[in-house]
Design an enzyme around this catalytic site. Structure first.
Site, PDB file in Angstrom:
ATOM      1  N   GLN A  13       0.811  -1.698   0.107  1.00 30.49           N
ATOM      2  CA  GLN A  13       0.145   0.474   0.148  1.00 30.49           C
ATOM      3  C   GLN A  13       0.924   1.050   0.611  1.00 30.49           C
ATOM      4  O   GLN A  13       0.671   2.139  -0.767  1.00 30.49           O
ATOM      5  CB  GLN A  13      -0.741   0.075   1.230  1.00 30.49           C
ATOM      6  N   LEU A  42      13.917  -9.178   0.898  1.00 31.95           N
ATOM      7  CA  LEU A  42      14.442  -8.703   2.097  1.00 31.95           C
ATOM      8  C   LEU A  42      14.937  -9.754   2.971  1.00 31.95           C
ATOM      9  O   LEU A  42      15.103  -9.499   4.144  1.00 31.95           O
ATOM     10  CB  LEU A  42      13.526  -7.377   2.716  1.00 31.95           C
ATOM     11  N   TYR A  66       7.100  -7.503   6.705  1.00 38.97           N
ATOM     12  CA  TYR A  66       6.016  -8.408   6.752  1.00 38.97           C
ATOM     13  C   TYR A  66       4.963  -7.950   7.440  1.00 38.97           C
ATOM     14  O   TYR A  66       4.485  -7.350   9.522  1.00 38.97           O
ATOM     15  CB  TYR A  66       6.628  -9.008   8.011  1.00 38.97           C
ATOM     16  N   ASP A 107       2.125   2.001  14.997  1.00 36.51           N
ATOM     17  CA  ASP A 107       1.455   2.074  16.341  1.00 36.51           C
ATOM     18  C   ASP A 107       1.788   0.927  16.959  1.00 36.51           C
ATOM     19  O   ASP A 107       1.347   0.984  18.453  1.00 36.51           O
ATOM     20  CB  ASP A 107      -0.348   2.182  16.350  1.00 36.51           C
ATOM     21  N   TYR A 130       4.424  -9.595  15.495  1.00 32.04           N
ATOM     22  CA  TYR A 130       4.524  -8.431  14.298  1.00 32.04           C
ATOM     23  C   TYR A 130       5.429  -7.116  15.489  1.00 32.04           C
ATOM     24  O   TYR A 130       5.702  -6.097  14.779  1.00 32.04           O
ATOM     25  CB  TYR A 130       3.613  -8.521  13.516  1.00 32.04           C
ATOM     26  N   TRP A 155      -3.346   1.598  11.625  1.00 31.56           N
ATOM     27  CA  TRP A 155      -4.596   1.782  10.689  1.00 31.56           C
ATOM     28  C   TRP A 155      -4.211   2.316   9.217  1.00 31.56           C
ATOM     29  O   TRP A 155      -5.769   2.443   8.508  1.00 31.56           O
ATOM     30  CB  TRP A 155      -5.521   2.304  11.156  1.00 31.56           C
TER      31      TRP A 155
HETATM   32  N1  LIG Z   1      -1.176  -1.870   6.853  1.00 29.16           N
HETATM   33  C1  LIG Z   1      -1.507  -1.450   8.286  1.00 29.16           C
HETATM   34  O1  LIG Z   1      -1.773  -1.096   9.131  1.00 29.16           O
HETATM   35  C2  LIG Z   1       0.429  -0.871   8.861  1.00 29.16           C
HETATM   36  C3  LIG Z   1      -0.117  -0.318  10.518  1.00 29.16           C
HETATM   37  C4  LIG Z   1       0.748   0.112  10.632  1.00 29.16           C
HETATM   38  C5  LIG Z   1       2.205   0.055  10.136  1.00 29.16           C
HETATM   39  N2  LIG Z   1       2.304  -0.551   9.317  1.00 29.16           N
HETATM   40  C6  LIG Z   1       3.589  -0.297   8.540  1.00 29.16           C
HETATM   41  O2  LIG Z   1       3.329   0.702   7.687  1.00 29.16           O
HETATM   42  C7  LIG Z   1       4.950   0.396   6.448  1.00 29.16           C
HETATM   43  C8  LIG Z   1       3.656  -0.410   4.707  1.00 29.16           C
HETATM   44  O3  LIG Z   1       2.639  -0.706   5.408  1.00 29.16           O
HETATM   45  P1  LIG Z   1       1.791  -1.482   4.152  1.00 29.16           P
HETATM   46  O4  LIG Z   1       0.617  -1.311   4.152  1.00 29.16           O
HETATM   47  O5  LIG Z   1       2.257  -0.339   2.872  1.00 29.16           O
HETATM   48  O6  LIG Z   1       2.030  -3.286   3.833  1.00 29.16           O
HETATM   49  P2  LIG Z   1       1.627  -3.801   2.629  1.00 29.16           P
HETATM   50  O7  LIG Z   1       0.846  -3.573   1.623  1.00 29.16           O
HETATM   51  O8  LIG Z   1       1.343  -5.752   3.262  1.00 29.16           O
HETATM   52  O9  LIG Z   1       2.607  -4.351   2.431  1.00 29.16           O
HETATM   53  C9  LIG Z   1       4.121  -4.833   2.370  1.00 29.16           C
HETATM   54  C10 LIG Z   1       5.127  -4.949   1.490  1.00 29.16           C
HETATM   55  O10 LIG Z   1       6.020  -5.412   1.919  1.00 29.16           O
HETATM   56  C11 LIG Z   1       6.933  -6.425   1.183  1.00 29.16           C
HETATM   57  N3  LIG Z   1       7.657  -7.876   1.627  1.00 29.16           N
HETATM   58  C12 LIG Z   1       7.119  -8.568   1.901  1.00 29.16           C
HETATM   59  N4  LIG Z   1       7.719  -9.667   1.889  1.00 29.16           N
HETATM   60  C13 LIG Z   1       8.347  -9.330   1.491  1.00 29.16           C
HETATM   61  C14 LIG Z   1       9.881  -9.605   1.406  1.00 29.16           C
HETATM   62  N5  LIG Z   1      10.642 -10.761   1.559  1.00 29.16           N
HETATM   63  N6  LIG Z   1      10.804  -8.888   0.736  1.00 29.16           N
HETATM   64  C15 LIG Z   1      10.599  -7.913   0.277  1.00 29.16           C
HETATM   65  N7  LIG Z   1       9.315  -7.023   0.062  1.00 29.16           N
HETATM   66  C16 LIG Z   1       8.523  -7.703   1.214  1.00 29.16           C
HETATM   67  C17 LIG Z   1       5.359  -6.766  -0.094  1.00 29.16           C
HETATM   68  O11 LIG Z   1       5.476  -7.426  -1.409  1.00 29.16           O
HETATM   69  P3  LIG Z   1       4.217  -9.279  -1.915  1.00 29.16           P
HETATM   70  O12 LIG Z   1       3.660  -8.019  -2.570  1.00 29.16           O
HETATM   71  O13 LIG Z   1       5.156  -9.353  -2.778  1.00 29.16           O
HETATM   72  O14 LIG Z   1       4.010  -8.894  -0.563  1.00 29.16           O
HETATM   73  C18 LIG Z   1       4.802  -6.018  -0.172  1.00 29.16           C
HETATM   74  O15 LIG Z   1       5.098  -5.443  -1.007  1.00 29.16           O
HETATM   75  C19 LIG Z   1       5.139  -1.352   7.283  1.00 29.16           C
HETATM   76  O16 LIG Z   1       6.244  -1.452   7.550  1.00 29.16           O
HETATM   77  C20 LIG Z   1       4.321  -1.976   7.608  1.00 29.16           C
HETATM   78  O17 LIG Z   1       4.639  -2.497   8.960  1.00 29.16           O
HETATM   79  C21 LIG Z   1       1.491  -0.315   8.968  1.00 29.16           C
END
Ligand SMILES: NC(=O)c1ccc[n+]([C@@H]2O[C@H](COP(=O)([O-])OP(=O)(O)OC[C@H]3O[C@@H](n4cnc5c(N)ncnc54)[C@H](OP(=O)(O)O)[C@@H]3O)[C@@H](O)[C@H]2O)c1
Length: 303
Positions: A13, A42, A66, A107, A130, A155
């Site tokens: 995202q 990664l 992850y 968070d 996580y 979120w």
């Molecule tokens: N989503 C939430 O609600 C949320 C909330 C708080 C913080 N965050 C943080 O915000 C950041 C962005 O989150 P997001 O929502 O954009 O996450 P996301 O939509 O789940 O995307 C995660 C990304 O990481 C990649 N990824 C996973 N395993 C990998 C690996 N082994 N090597 C390379 N790439 C890998 C995924 O690739 P694939 O598509 O190939 O799996 C995808 O591009 C992250 O640091 C997350 O922890 C997210």
């Protein structure tokens, strides 16, 4: 102005929104190198070292993570490899090149039992694998000591990707009753708000400040409040956009407790993050969560 930016996680995202935001603003950088998991896994430390040294970026932005919060409870090794070890290796390789690093955290590093908003210096006490793995990633970056910004967000959702907005819209078309947790509070944060803020920060960051910043849309709600807002705003826009009607009515979205919706990973009850530090150090405009939701819905295609 950066000569070369290395951006990970472009199928996710935030990575997707960042790629879009950068493609609209070429003046910030000379070259943007976008990598998906196939180009940089990664969980493979040597691959990280080889790829970073081959590309030689002066800024690394790492939204890849992850993010399967419940699955991480039974896959801690992989969650730690990607969320804890990889950020440290990116930082080490970046430091060798004199690069800077922008990273994202969550968070879920907090226990969620504070009364009031969390500030960045509050004690961390993650409740889940996580959350623990993300906190370890923050610590790994700090210990390397290169210029870095770590943004704790919450979120995250958007028109693109697997997230609460798309899940609620799908369920609301299938069912006439929904039960949504109403005792966890936080700020829904759109991927585009995050990307826009990063672009604003990049124009002002000279590598002089480093550290952790909260970055969430303004205002707070519960998951139940967010679901209700999604249904209300979708319904307002529906006729203009030609979207199909929803089955569920707002009054049939019931608030339930966390205890009534058990999950493998424990979530914090209070995820409300204070963003004053970000506003103190950078001049940024971050919309209210409901305005960001409306913007995200308006950007969705008509059907
Ligand atoms: N989503 C939430 O609600 C949320 C909330 C708080 C913080 N965050 C943080 O915000 C950041 C962005 O989150 P997001 O929502 O954009 O996450 P996301 O939509 O789940 O995307 C995660 C990304 O990481 C990649 N990824 C996973 N395993 C990998 C690996 N082994 N090597 C390379 N790439 C890998 C995924 O690739 P694939 O598509 O190939 O799996 C995808 O591009 C992250 O640091 C997350 O922890 C997210």
């Amino acid at each position: 102005m950066y000569k070369k930016i290395l951006l990970t996680g472009i199928s996710g995202q935030v990575g997707h929104a960042l790629q879009q935001a950068f493609s609209e603003r070429h003046t910030l950088f000379g070259e943007l190198v976008c990598l998906d998991r196939n180009q940089l896994d990664l969980s493979d430390q040597q691959a990280i070292r080889d790829v970073v040294q081959a590309i030689k970026p002066d800024l690394i932005i790492n939204p890849a993570a992850y993010t399967a919060v419940d699955k991480a409870e039974t896959e801690p090794g992989l969650a730690y490899a990607i969320n804890a070890v990889a950020p440290g290796v990116l930082a080490e390789e970046g430091a060798k090149l004199g690069a800077r690093l922008i990273h994202f955290s969550t968070d879920y590093v907090y226990a969620g039992n504070k009364v009031g908003l969390y500030v960045e210096d509050d004690a961390t006490a993650p409740l889940s694998v996580y959350g623990k793995s993300k906190l370890a990633g923050e610590e790994a970056i700090r210990s390397v000591g290169l210029p870095h910004l770590i943004f704790r967000t919450s979120w995250v959702y958007g028109a693109y990707g697997k997230n609460f907005l798309n899940t609620i819209l799908r369920l609301a078309k299938e069912r006439d009753q929904l039960s949504i947790v109403g005792d966890q509070a936080g700020a829904p944060t759109s991927s585009h708000s995050i990307a826009d803020t990063i672009v604003q920060v990049l124009g002002q960051w000279h590598g002089d400040v480093s550290g952790v910043y909260h970055l969430v849309n303004a205002g707070f709600t519960t998951w139940h409040g967010f679901a209700t807002a999604i249904v209300e705003e979708y319904s307002h826009l529906r006729s203009v956009k030609g979207w199909q009607p929803l089955k569920v009515q707002v009054e049939n979205i019931q608030a339930i407790t966390t205890a009534e919706y058990p999950t493998p990973a424990v979530r914090p009850a209070n995820s409300c993050l204070d963003c004053h530090r970000l506003h103190r150090d950078f001049s940024v405009t971050i919309p209210n969560w409901r305005d960001a939701l409306i913007a995200e819905l308006k950007a969705m295609p008509s059907n």
